[in-house]
Design a protein around this motif. Sequence first.
Motif, PDB file in Angstrom:
ATOM      1  N   PRO A 211       0.821  -1.211   0.000  1.00 49.85           N
ATOM      2  CA  PRO A 211       0.000   0.000   0.000  1.00 49.85           C
ATOM      3  C   PRO A 211       0.854   1.259   0.000  1.00 49.85           C
ATOM      4  O   PRO A 211       1.947   1.294   0.588  1.00 49.85           O
ATOM      5  N   VAL A 212       0.390   2.285  -0.680  1.00 50.35           N
ATOM      6  CA  VAL A 212       0.973   3.624  -0.599  1.00 50.35           C
ATOM      7  C   VAL A 212      -0.118   4.516  -0.027  1.00 50.35           C
ATOM      8  O   VAL A 212      -1.092   4.844  -0.707  1.00 50.35           O
ATOM      9  N   ASP A 213       0.013   4.858   1.257  1.00 49.10           N
ATOM     10  CA  ASP A 213      -1.024   5.655   1.905  1.00 49.10           C
ATOM     11  C   ASP A 213      -1.044   7.092   1.393  1.00 49.10           C
ATOM     12  O   ASP A 213      -2.110   7.697   1.264  1.00 49.10           O
ATOM     13  N   LEU A 214       0.146   7.618   1.100  1.00 46.98           N
ATOM     14  CA  LEU A 214       0.240   9.032   0.725  1.00 46.98           C
ATOM     15  C   LEU A 214       1.323   9.243  -0.310  1.00 46.98           C
ATOM     16  O   LEU A 214       2.462   8.798  -0.132  1.00 46.98           O
ATOM     17  N   TYR A 215       0.952   9.910  -1.388  1.00 45.29           N
ATOM     18  CA  TYR A 215       1.942  10.349  -2.375  1.00 45.29           C
ATOM     19  C   TYR A 215       1.974  11.863  -2.348  1.00 45.29           C
ATOM     20  O   TYR A 215       0.935  12.522  -2.500  1.00 45.29           O
ATOM     21  N   VAL A 216       3.143  12.435  -2.116  1.00 48.83           N
ATOM     22  CA  VAL A 216       3.298  13.883  -2.015  1.00 48.83           C
ATOM     23  C   VAL A 216       3.745  14.414  -3.370  1.00 48.83           C
ATOM     24  O   VAL A 216       4.864  14.132  -3.825  1.00 48.83           O
TER      25      VAL A 216
END
Length: 414
Positions: free
Chosen positions: A325-330
Amino acid sequence: MSERIQAPRGTYDVLPEEAARRAEVEAIARRILGGAGYGRIETPVFEATDLFARGVGEATDIVRKEMYTFDDGGGRMVTLRPEGTAPICRAYLEHGMHKLPQPVRLWYLSSFFRRERAQAGRYRQFWQIGAEAFGSEAPEVDAETILLLAELLEALGVKGTRLRLGSLGMPETRAAYRERLQAYLHTHEDELPAEVRERIDLNPMRAFDADDAGTKRVMESAPRLMDELAPEDAEHFAQVRTLLDDAGLAYEIDATLVRGLDYYTRTVFEFTSDALGAQSGVAGGGRYDKLVEQIGGQPTPAVGWAAGIERMLMAGEGVRAPELPVDLYVALAAADARRAGFRLANEARRAGLAAQVEVAGRSLKGQLKHANRIGARHVAVLGAEGASVKDMESGEEETMPVEQVIPAVLRGRR
């Protein structure tokens, strides 16, 4: 341009997707074996050469032809481990595990090394999962190890498995049988190839594994060790079979099954897979009641097996690389947001989120496309006036100060 250097023949690189599949195999093995009371153990990559010469057997192909042996720089000969059982026996003795309540159950996942012809699923550096149980001669331990191996193969989705089962009796019985087999082979020497003839006095039972048609014809009428088992060995084997029958595990009796190692006694077994073609062996093992004594310990009954990681993955269909999983991509809407973006991603990881930040210099459109490609659950686009956070599943988007991004993502992850 310099000539490109490649990996040595018979070796391979484990790339990220393959590494993820192997991690799944390890997790399944830990669940199955750990649940049965087996504890994880790891031994050194190299051991004293004498351990394998005495333990595996000087007449075996492994010791005679396949080991990587070298001087350690201090005049001591050491060998990259070609198999796992002898090192586990050495560790069992060295660490006083014979003083623990028996049986002592151990499992490992390690790399091994053999200088043999590389082929599909067989490499000079290879990985195995193994299980060993020390301190009990009860047939229940034999049956338990076999059933655990069957469960592992099933959990990994290994297709077309078959279990071959046999018994080699104890060394005294085998010594008398060996003389009979040698006499039989000598009477048929003119029908055998040079390689088999050379082994008659050294390791005659390996003739059962020969591939050439002439040897196969000769071995069809060769005496069988299972016909000459001592009564107590025959009874032990019968009890193992009864336990497997009770468990509903199908098997076929193979009186020619000898395995490639000299330390086996009584029960021997091998799982094959129809998905692997001619080289169908995927896992196997047996009882080795004399091995601990051979390397300097007290008489200790033991049984175990090893299963090839590469072979199981080739024949299996139940192991897939899990999606991480990638919870957050900035994402960065302006060049001057790089420092804030780096800080946000770092703080997100410290908060327990799986977070990535743009570092490749993509356009904003390219960044959003990449976030979608990696399956990011939330995207925070940093601009001059804070951040715009988008929930990629619902499509909802909200503008907020940068310091509120992490709490917002944590709320959305619940």
